[in-house]
Design a protein around this motif. Structure first.
Motif, PDB file in Angstrom:
ATOM      1  N   LEU A  28       0.834  -1.222   0.160  1.00 44.33           N
ATOM      2  CA  LEU A  28       0.131  -0.107   0.082  1.00 44.33           C
ATOM      3  C   LEU A  28       0.802   1.345   0.110  1.00 44.33           C
ATOM      4  O   LEU A  28       0.620   2.200  -0.938  1.00 44.33           O
ATOM      5  CB  LEU A  28      -0.907   0.008   1.183  1.00 44.33           C
ATOM      6  N   LEU A  29       1.980   1.464   0.862  1.00 44.53           N
ATOM      7  CA  LEU A  29       2.883   2.524   0.850  1.00 44.53           C
ATOM      8  C   LEU A  29       3.566   2.494  -0.510  1.00 44.53           C
ATOM      9  O   LEU A  29       3.580   3.739  -1.039  1.00 44.53           O
ATOM     10  CB  LEU A  29       3.767   2.157   1.906  1.00 44.53           C
ATOM     11  N   GLY A  34       3.916   5.851  -5.459  1.00 42.28           N
ATOM     12  CA  GLY A  34       3.803   5.766  -6.881  1.00 42.28           C
ATOM     13  C   GLY A  34       2.933   6.850  -7.260  1.00 42.28           C
ATOM     14  O   GLY A  34       2.932   7.593  -8.401  1.00 42.28           O
ATOM     15  N   LEU A  35       1.565   6.933  -6.400  1.00 36.60           N
ATOM     16  CA  LEU A  35       0.572   7.744  -6.850  1.00 36.60           C
ATOM     17  C   LEU A  35       1.305   9.166  -6.841  1.00 36.60           C
ATOM     18  O   LEU A  35       0.854  10.208  -7.426  1.00 36.60           O
ATOM     19  CB  LEU A  35      -0.601   7.998  -6.093  1.00 36.60           C
ATOM     20  N   GLU A  36       1.947   9.422  -5.604  1.00 38.05           N
ATOM     21  CA  GLU A  36       2.660  10.886  -5.364  1.00 38.05           C
ATOM     22  C   GLU A  36       3.567  11.200  -6.618  1.00 38.05           C
ATOM     23  O   GLU A  36       3.465  12.558  -6.906  1.00 38.05           O
ATOM     24  CB  GLU A  36       3.374  10.746  -4.121  1.00 38.05           C
ATOM     25  N   ILE A  37       4.193  10.376  -7.149  1.00 41.26           N
ATOM     26  CA  ILE A  37       5.314  10.682  -8.069  1.00 41.26           C
ATOM     27  C   ILE A  37       4.753  10.889  -9.510  1.00 41.26           C
ATOM     28  O   ILE A  37       4.778  11.738 -10.109  1.00 41.26           O
ATOM     29  CB  ILE A  37       6.093   9.397  -8.235  1.00 41.26           C
ATOM     30  N   VAL A  38       3.456  10.230  -9.784  1.00 43.90           N
ATOM     31  CA  VAL A  38       2.766  10.597 -10.866  1.00 43.90           C
ATOM     32  C   VAL A  38       2.119  11.702 -10.787  1.00 43.90           C
ATOM     33  O   VAL A  38       1.931  12.728 -11.946  1.00 43.90           O
ATOM     34  CB  VAL A  38       1.565   9.584 -11.126  1.00 43.90           C
ATOM     35  N   THR A  51      -1.730  20.171  -1.496  1.00 45.31           N
ATOM     36  CA  THR A  51      -2.637  19.455  -0.526  1.00 45.31           C
ATOM     37  C   THR A  51      -2.874  17.890  -0.499  1.00 45.31           C
ATOM     38  O   THR A  51      -2.825  17.154   0.620  1.00 45.31           O
ATOM     39  CB  THR A  51      -4.033  20.102  -0.538  1.00 45.31           C
ATOM     40  N   GLY A  52      -2.689  17.505  -1.746  1.00 48.03           N
ATOM     41  CA  GLY A  52      -2.708  15.981  -1.995  1.00 48.03           C
ATOM     42  C   GLY A  52      -1.541  15.430  -1.563  1.00 48.03           C
ATOM     43  O   GLY A  52      -1.658  14.351  -1.067  1.00 48.03           O
ATOM     44  N   LEU A  53      -0.295  16.018  -2.039  1.00 42.69           N
ATOM     45  CA  LEU A  53       0.835  15.489  -1.426  1.00 42.69           C
ATOM     46  C   LEU A  53       0.773  15.376   0.393  1.00 42.69           C
ATOM     47  O   LEU A  53       1.541  14.282   0.844  1.00 42.69           O
ATOM     48  CB  LEU A  53       2.128  16.043  -2.244  1.00 42.69           C
ATOM     49  N   SER A  57       1.499  11.917   2.190  1.00 40.99           N
ATOM     50  CA  SER A  57       2.263  11.818   3.321  1.00 40.99           C
ATOM     51  C   SER A  57       2.283  11.579   4.596  1.00 40.99           C
ATOM     52  O   SER A  57       2.580  10.721   5.223  1.00 40.99           O
ATOM     53  CB  SER A  57       3.417  13.060   3.093  1.00 40.99           C
ATOM     54  N   ALA A  58       0.807  12.158   5.057  1.00 38.78           N
ATOM     55  CA  ALA A  58       0.597  11.854   6.289  1.00 38.78           C
ATOM     56  C   ALA A  58       0.008  10.488   6.511  1.00 38.78           C
ATOM     57  O   ALA A  58       0.114   9.993   7.638  1.00 38.78           O
ATOM     58  CB  ALA A  58      -0.531  13.032   6.777  1.00 38.78           C
TER      59      ALA A  58
END
Length: 111
Positions: A28-29, A34-38, A51-53, A57-58
């Motif tokens: 899951l992490l 991967g979603l953060e990088i994209v 906000t999304g990042l 991260s939280a």
């Protein structure tokens, strides 16, 4: 005979369940990372990206401290101590950032 005793041991089953949980959380992490990088490369507004990042991260931080640092299975007192330290550290970081911000690093005027 020893293998049957180990198989009947409830502690061994708990360790297997924890291992499976660790693998699932690690996957899951990896997906969240991967979603953060994209997300960084997609054309979002800066505030949406930030906000999304921060939210992702939280979520990752909470998974790591509760699962991999074993706070989920610790005594509540240890968890409270951890969060007290986290709040003190965050407050210290915030105070230092405010103390040494860009405005205070400007050269003094020679008037």
């Amino acid at each position: 005979m020893t293998s049957h005793a180990a198989a009947a041991d409830p502690g061994h089953e708990l360790e297997d369940n924890k291992f499976q949980l660790f693998v699932q959380v690690a996957m899951l992490l990896a997906v969240i990372t991967g979603l953060e990088i994209v997300t960084v490369y997609l054309p979002f507004a800066r505030w949406m990206l930030f906000t999304g990042l921060v939210t992702a991260s939280a979520v990752k931080f909470l998974f790591v401290i509760f699962i991999f640092m074993h706070l989920r299975w610790d005594k509540p007192f240890c968890t409270i101590l951890f969060f007290i330290g986290l709040i003190l550290g965050g407050g210290t970081m915030w105070a230092l950032l405010k103390l040494f911000d860009a405005a205070s690093s400007l050269p003094l005027s020679s008037s």
